[in-house]
Each structure stands twice: as C-alpha cells, then as structure tokens.
Design a protein around this motif. Sequence first.
Motif, PDB file in Angstrom:
ATOM      1  N   LYS A 167       0.984  -1.297   0.025  1.00  0.00           N
ATOM      2  CA  LYS A 167      -0.249  -0.022  -0.100  1.00  0.00           C
ATOM      3  C   LYS A 167       0.960   1.179  -0.210  1.00  0.00           C
ATOM      4  O   LYS A 167       1.238   1.756   1.017  1.00  0.00           O
ATOM      5  CB  LYS A 167      -0.785  -0.113   1.227  1.00  0.00           C
ATOM      6  N   ARG A 172      -1.180  -0.517  -5.157  1.00  0.00           N
ATOM      7  CA  ARG A 172      -1.712  -1.630  -4.659  1.00  0.00           C
ATOM      8  C   ARG A 172      -1.019  -3.021  -5.170  1.00  0.00           C
ATOM      9  O   ARG A 172      -0.856  -2.839  -6.413  1.00  0.00           O
ATOM     10  CB  ARG A 172      -3.232  -1.838  -4.468  1.00  0.00           C
ATOM     11  N   ASP A 219     -10.830  -3.496  -9.432  1.00  0.00           N
ATOM     12  CA  ASP A 219     -11.762  -4.538  -8.295  1.00  0.00           C
ATOM     13  C   ASP A 219     -10.580  -5.068  -7.318  1.00  0.00           C
ATOM     14  O   ASP A 219     -10.783  -6.366  -7.315  1.00  0.00           O
ATOM     15  CB  ASP A 219     -12.341  -5.478  -9.257  1.00  0.00           C
ATOM     16  N   GLU A 221      -9.447  -3.832  -3.323  1.00  0.00           N
ATOM     17  CA  GLU A 221      -9.133  -3.126  -2.203  1.00  0.00           C
ATOM     18  C   GLU A 221      -9.890  -1.751  -2.661  1.00  0.00           C
ATOM     19  O   GLU A 221     -10.987  -1.673  -2.993  1.00  0.00           O
ATOM     20  CB  GLU A 221      -7.791  -2.647  -1.884  1.00  0.00           C
ATOM     21  N   ASP A 222      -9.149  -0.569  -2.528  1.00  0.00           N
ATOM     22  CA  ASP A 222      -9.836   0.640  -2.848  1.00  0.00           C
ATOM     23  C   ASP A 222      -9.653   1.238  -4.200  1.00  0.00           C
ATOM     24  O   ASP A 222      -9.634   2.481  -4.721  1.00  0.00           O
ATOM     25  CB  ASP A 222      -9.373   2.011  -1.783  1.00  0.00           C
ATOM     26  N   LEU A 223      -9.161   0.183  -5.037  1.00  0.00           N
ATOM     27  CA  LEU A 223      -9.043   0.697  -6.579  1.00  0.00           C
ATOM     28  C   LEU A 223     -10.640   0.742  -7.131  1.00  0.00           C
ATOM     29  O   LEU A 223     -11.337  -0.081  -6.648  1.00  0.00           O
ATOM     30  CB  LEU A 223      -8.306  -0.601  -7.453  1.00  0.00           C
ATOM     31  N   LYS A 225     -13.947  -0.207  -8.957  1.00  0.00           N
ATOM     32  CA  LYS A 225     -14.757  -1.815  -8.990  1.00  0.00           C
ATOM     33  C   LYS A 225     -14.643  -2.192 -10.526  1.00  0.00           C
ATOM     34  O   LYS A 225     -14.619  -3.244 -10.508  1.00  0.00           O
ATOM     35  CB  LYS A 225     -16.078  -1.549  -8.661  1.00  0.00           C
TER      36      LYS A 225
END
Length: 438
Positions: A167, A172, A219, A221-223, A225
Amino acid sequence: AAMWRAAAARALCRAPPPPPRRGAVSVAVSPAAGLADERVETRVAGLGPGQPVTLRAVAADQRGCLFQSCAHYRADGRGELHLGTDASHGGDYTGVEPMGLFWSLAPAGMERPYQRLVPRSTGTPMKVEMLVHSGHSLPGAIPGPVVAKAEVERWFTAPGVRRIRLKEGGVRGSLFLPPGDGPFPGVIDMYSDEGGLIEFRSSLLAARGFAALSLPYFDFEDLPKVMKEFKLEYFEEAARFLRRHPKVKGPGVGVIGTGKGAELALSMITFLPEVVAAVCISGCSSNTVADLHYGEMTLPGLRFDMNKVSVSDTGVFDTFEALDDPANPANSPCTIPIEKAEGHFLLVVGEDDRMWKSSLYAELAIGRLRQHGKENFELLSYPGAGHRIDPPSTPFCQVAMDRVLGVPVMGGGESKAHARAQEHSWGKIQEFLHLHLG
C-alpha cells in the motif's frame, strides 16, 4: 526455506517408493515437490507386459472444486511405463506428453463447467494425486480399480522468495523478491481484464530471479470496481516505486501483461521512460474499453459491439468479431503511439485466439513500428494456441467463465498446441527480460 525443506522432507517420506513386492504396481513422480513451471517425470513399474492402464490426475483448487484428467497407456515388455517416452493411446490427449495429465486437468463431471484451475494463494502448493487404474476407462466413466498412487506438490514460490503486500501511495499489489542481496531485474506483472490480484506468475518470476510486482488495476481494495477509465499516473507511480527499490537493478524496469494487461504494458513503455521492456501476451495495439488519461492526454477506448457477439447452443459467448476495428481510420485516436517507445517489445500471440484478433493486432503493431523505421520488437506467434498463454503446464481452458461478465467465453486454441506455446514462450519471456533488464 523451511517451507521447501518441509515439503522435500514430506516428499522424501513418499519417494523413492519401497522396492515393489513381486507383482505390486508402483508409480513414482519426480520431483515429488517442485516448482509449478518445471516438468516432472512419471514412471510406473510392476505391471504385466503390455498391460492396459488408465493414468489419472486429480487436484482440488482452494475452494475445493475438483479437477481431473486421464490418459490410456500400455506397459512395455518389462511391465513398465515412462510418460517421457511412452505414448498415450486415448483419454484426454494422445501421443508422448510428459506433462499431459497436468495441462489437461479440467473440472470433474459433478463440478460447474468452464472453471479455471488458478492458484489463489502462492504460499500453498497445488497437490496433485496420480492414480494408476486397471484397464482403459473413458473420460467421465467410472475407472477400474486403483493399482498404485502417488502425490506430487506443485509450488508457485521457491525457498527464500519474500512476498510483501503493498500500500505504497496509490499503488496496490504484492512485491515478490528473490532470495539474496540482488539487485535483481524489476518486472511489473499485470493480468487480463478479470480484475483483482493474480499473483502466481509474479511469484514464479521471483523464483526465476526477478523482482516482480503483481499489480492489480481494478476490483481490488480501494481501486475502482470496474474498468471505466484509467489514469496512467497510477502505473507510473508503480514503475517509479519499483525502479527506486533498493533490491531492483536499474536503470529501467520491464512489464509483462496478458489481454488488457498487455495493452496497458504497451501504453506504459510508450509514455513512461522508466519502462524499457514490455512483454505483451494476446494484447491489442489500440487502447480498448476504458479511456486512458495521462496528464492532458486521453486515449479513448475502442468499444465492443455486443450485437457482434454470437452465443452457441450451449450458451458459450464468442467475442471474436465484437471489438471495433483498430485499423479503421475512424478509430485512429485509440491507437497507442508505440513508435515513441525507446524500449523493446516482445509480442506473444496464439493464432487460434477466439477472445479477439490478437494475431492481427500484433501485425498492426509491427507494421506501425516498421513504418517508423523501428526494429525493436520480437514476435512469438503460435499456431493452435488460444488467448491466455500462461506459465508451463497451467491447465488449458478453451472456454472459461468470465469473472466480469459472469458467462462462459470462448478463448480458443487446441490443448496440445496451447501447452507447447506455454512451455516455449515462458523460456523466451525470461530470456527477453534478462537481455533488456540485465
């Protein structure tokens, strides 16, 4: 290394097998624990001369879904079999195929069809049971009695390889570092348009001496969707992180990508000076689906025309004709200007790719480079191979469930030719990366 030693110790408990009792059948697989991209030797002893047997391989994925394959053999005059020299006469493949039982693994009859046997975790091996059955039994039929069995462990990581979850700023993924002080050639690894984090190729690259960054791009973690639009700055940040890493040899890094990942690799080597070598497996020479932004610049994405998707009677989707034609002058704003790249390209395509026209896209890319007086490319084009050309012995999947669309999509290819392409290209990919990254 403790993991590997423990695996080897377990393997030694199994191998070599005790000398067979008179009339007892034995099967030996060597190495009993090894890297998943290596060949194994399978031998059977103690059979009657010319005795017919069915060899079966059985494996389960991490969700417990069963995969199996089978092949028909006859023992030689000494009652022995060696899969490296003896031919299969039927089952899931024919001919001399030392690794045929591995690359022909497919979902067992009671499982949902079209699933891939892809390792979700690199820290545990894929365990494959090798069974020898009396007589010849057809795929899907109940096989004859088991006369011998052995277990083999296929590892996706080597002793001493470190996996570091990232992170780092906006980036990521997972960084895999080989054992030792380095510095090592650095490679960013991006899988196709399934999303999420797929690590097994990166982990195997680290086992082969590369510092490999498995980079998800949607799609996860916080990337985002879904693949809506991409900013090349994300990939630039990843390339800068890898290049600056104390274990990474400079001055530049490489990228390897499949499908959408291959196309992103083309954009990275074109626009990012940090990237000096790109391996593009079954990619398109234009930007597709999602717009790609970099500063003030935007490469629009070529669109899929869903009216050009055909669906078979069995519900399998064929997307071969669906992508807008990149050679149409109206679509030229989507073209990646690869002639601007200072680095080197390795284009890998299966000539029977049914997902899209990757052979044609490679020709367009090469034509564009040549037009600008460039010869900074190599092409590996494989007759009979399909879309997803993975490391060796990865099970062939002519049709696979698309994780994003949720429907089975035709990938194309013929199993034996595809298996050959996987084995040959893996060696060539490593040679290419070593040549251009040191």
